[in-house]
Design a protein around this motif. Structure first.
Motif, short mmCIF file in Angstrom:
data_model
loop_
_atom_site.label_atom_id
_atom_site.label_comp_id
_atom_site.label_asym_id
_atom_site.label_seq_id
_atom_site.Cartn_x
_atom_site.Cartn_y
_atom_site.Cartn_z
N PRO A 1 28.59 48.83 38.51
CA PRO A 1 28.00 50.64 38.53
C PRO A 1 28.35 51.37 39.04
CG PRO A 1 26.29 49.93 40.46
CD PRO A 1 27.50 48.59 39.63
N PHE A 2 29.99 51.23 39.51
CA PHE A 2 31.02 52.27 39.85
C PHE A 2 32.53 51.29 39.37
CE2 PHE A 2 30.23 49.31 43.47
CZ PHE A 2 30.96 49.11 44.02
N GLU A 3 33.29 52.27 39.37
CA GLU A 3 34.73 51.94 39.26
C GLU A 3 35.50 51.63 40.25
OE1 GLU A 3 38.54 53.97 36.48
OE2 GLU A 3 36.72 55.44 37.01
N VAL A 4 36.09 50.71 39.83
CA VAL A 4 36.80 49.65 41.03
C VAL A 4 37.94 49.47 40.58
CG1 VAL A 4 36.51 47.70 42.18
CG2 VAL A 4 34.27 48.37 41.02
N ILE A 5 39.12 50.00 41.43
CA ILE A 5 40.66 50.03 40.65
C ILE A 5 41.03 48.02 40.83
CG2 ILE A 5 42.84 49.79 41.48
CD1 ILE A 5 42.12 52.29 42.47
N PRO A 6 41.25 47.72 39.46
CA PRO A 6 41.77 45.90 39.84
C PRO A 6 42.88 46.02 40.09
CG PRO A 6 41.58 47.44 36.94
CD PRO A 6 41.47 47.91 38.21
N LEU A 7 42.90 44.41 40.30
CA LEU A 7 43.82 44.05 41.80
C LEU A 7 45.03 43.59 40.15
CD1 LEU A 7 44.09 40.63 41.54
CD2 LEU A 7 41.61 41.47 42.35
N ALA A 8 45.88 44.07 40.83
CA ALA A 8 47.30 43.31 39.72
C ALA A 8 48.23 42.07 41.45
CB ALA A 8 48.24 44.25 40.04
N GLU A 9 47.81 41.13 40.67
CA GLU A 9 48.60 39.91 41.56
C GLU A 9 49.61 39.77 41.16
OE1 GLU A 9 47.63 36.50 43.99
OE2 GLU A 9 46.25 38.51 42.82
N ALA A 10 50.91 39.41 42.49
CA ALA A 10 51.91 39.61 42.44
C ALA A 10 52.67 38.13 43.71
CB ALA A 10 52.85 40.77 43.24
N PHE A 11 53.74 37.54 43.58
CA PHE A 11 54.39 37.16 44.07
C PHE A 11 55.03 38.08 45.29
CE2 PHE A 11 57.76 33.95 44.88
CZ PHE A 11 56.54 32.59 45.48
N TRP A 12 55.37 37.94 46.37
CA TRP A 12 56.16 38.30 47.02
C TRP A 12 57.10 37.30 47.76
CZ3 TRP A 12 55.54 43.67 47.46
CH2 TRP A 12 54.03 43.86 47.12
N PHE A 13 58.36 37.58 47.86
CA PHE A 13 59.06 36.68 49.18
C PHE A 13 60.38 37.48 49.28
CE2 PHE A 13 60.77 38.18 44.33
CZ PHE A 13 62.39 38.10 44.68
N ASN A 14 60.91 36.58 50.36
CA ASN A 14 61.85 37.40 51.34
C ASN A 14 63.39 37.39 50.37
OD1 ASN A 14 64.21 37.49 53.69
ND2 ASN A 14 62.39 35.90 54.86
#
Length: 307
Positions: free
Chosen positions: A269-282
């Motif tokens: 019932p409130f606006e939630v920012i979507p998640l943007a999944e990513a793959f982080w690496f060295n």
């Protein structure tokens, strides 16, 4: 030539042991991780101490700490091992079918559940000799991402928690609310008053928390009644089922588990920012052929998930 003589007198296995010792700071755990005996690791530590002219590990109470020299060396062992691996993995044309390597991906149980099977299927089909290790992430692993990625091939986590490292964007997901299938007080929609009154299941309940429930509610002037704190997303539907509790969960995971856990998936019932999944690496893996192949696998798996 002097450098060549130094290298000729060194056992490259010592580099592997050195890297593990500086990470574990414990001879027994290092031996277990390497699959060798404790005396073998103790002997290697003695040789390393003689080589560097430094204790490397010093006892402080019930634990071992790194000496200043060891702290500097610890930043070099990961890149050095990656360089050695690249040398011996090099072929005229990279062929994953002959790959003999274990890839470690630090991930939440959410990403491992929704994306992991798609990754594993592709790896098994194209590189039957390769192995995947999905390692459960923790707030510490995220807070110290650069250190985590010294011993892992990548970190699967949404944007907003890690910076200053290369990454591969994968997919987006929405946050939804979940309640028990037979919740006596919730109809087809949740209200803000109900979110303030109902008990919550949240993850970690600290700043490095991947579900922004408490943070979002506080911004709206609501202090969530936290009933249960867990360290994994997949547990949440089963702890909501058969109770008055409510939780915020990724939509892909919520819909996957809803029939099994007997929960309902509702819009927030409130606006939630979507998640943007990513793959982080060295950064040291940027041009590693096997790692580039792994990133292609993740891209293909994410494309299938988006489709």
């Amino acid at each position: 030539m002097a450098v060549d003589r130094v290298l000729a007198n060194l056992d490259l296995n010592l580099l592997v042991t050195l890297d593990a010792l500086l990470r574990e700071r414990n001879v027994t755990r290092t031996a277990e991780g390497l699959g060798v005996s404790q005396p073998a690791v103790s002997g290697a530590l003695g040789r390393l101490r003689r080589h560097f002219g430094d204790q490397l590990l010093v006892r402080v109470g019930n634990r071992y700490d790194l000496t200043p020299l060891a702290s500097r060396v610890a930043t070099l062992t990961g890149p050095a091992l990656a360089g050695v691996r690249r040398v011996f993995d090099s072929t005229a044309a990279f062929d994953p079918s002959g790959l003999d390597r274990e890839f470690t991906i630090v991930s939440s149980d959410y990403a491992a559940t929704v994306l992991g099977p798609l990754i594993a299927r592709r790896v098994a089909a194209l590189a039957p000799g390769a192995r995947l290790r999905f390692q459960q992430t923790t707030p510490y692993a995220v807070d110290h991402a650069a250190d985590t990625l010294r011993s892992a091939d990548g970190l699967l986590i949404p944007h907003g928690f890690v910076s200053g490292l290369p990454y591969l964007d994968l997919y987006t997901d929405r946050w939804v609310c979940i309640v028990s299938e037979d919740h006596p007080e919730v109809g087809d929609a949740l209200t803000m008053d109900q979110l303030a009154d109902l008990p919550w299941v949240v993850i970690f309940d600290r700043p490095t928390a991947f579900a922004p429930a408490s943070r979002q509610l506080r911004m709206l002037g609501i202090e969530a009644r936290v009933d249960l704190v867990v360290d994994g997303f997949a547990q949440m539907p089963f702890l909501v089922a058969g109770s008055r509790r409510v939780a915020l969960l990724q939509e892909r995971l919520a819909r996957l588990l809803a029939p099994v856990a007997r929960i309902r998936v509702l819009e927030c019932p409130f606006e939630v920012i979507p998640l943007a999944e990513a793959f982080w690496f060295n950064p040291m893996y940027r041009n590693d052929p096997a790692h580039m192949w792994l990133r292609d696998i993740l891209s293909a798996a994410a494309a299938e998930l988006r489709g």
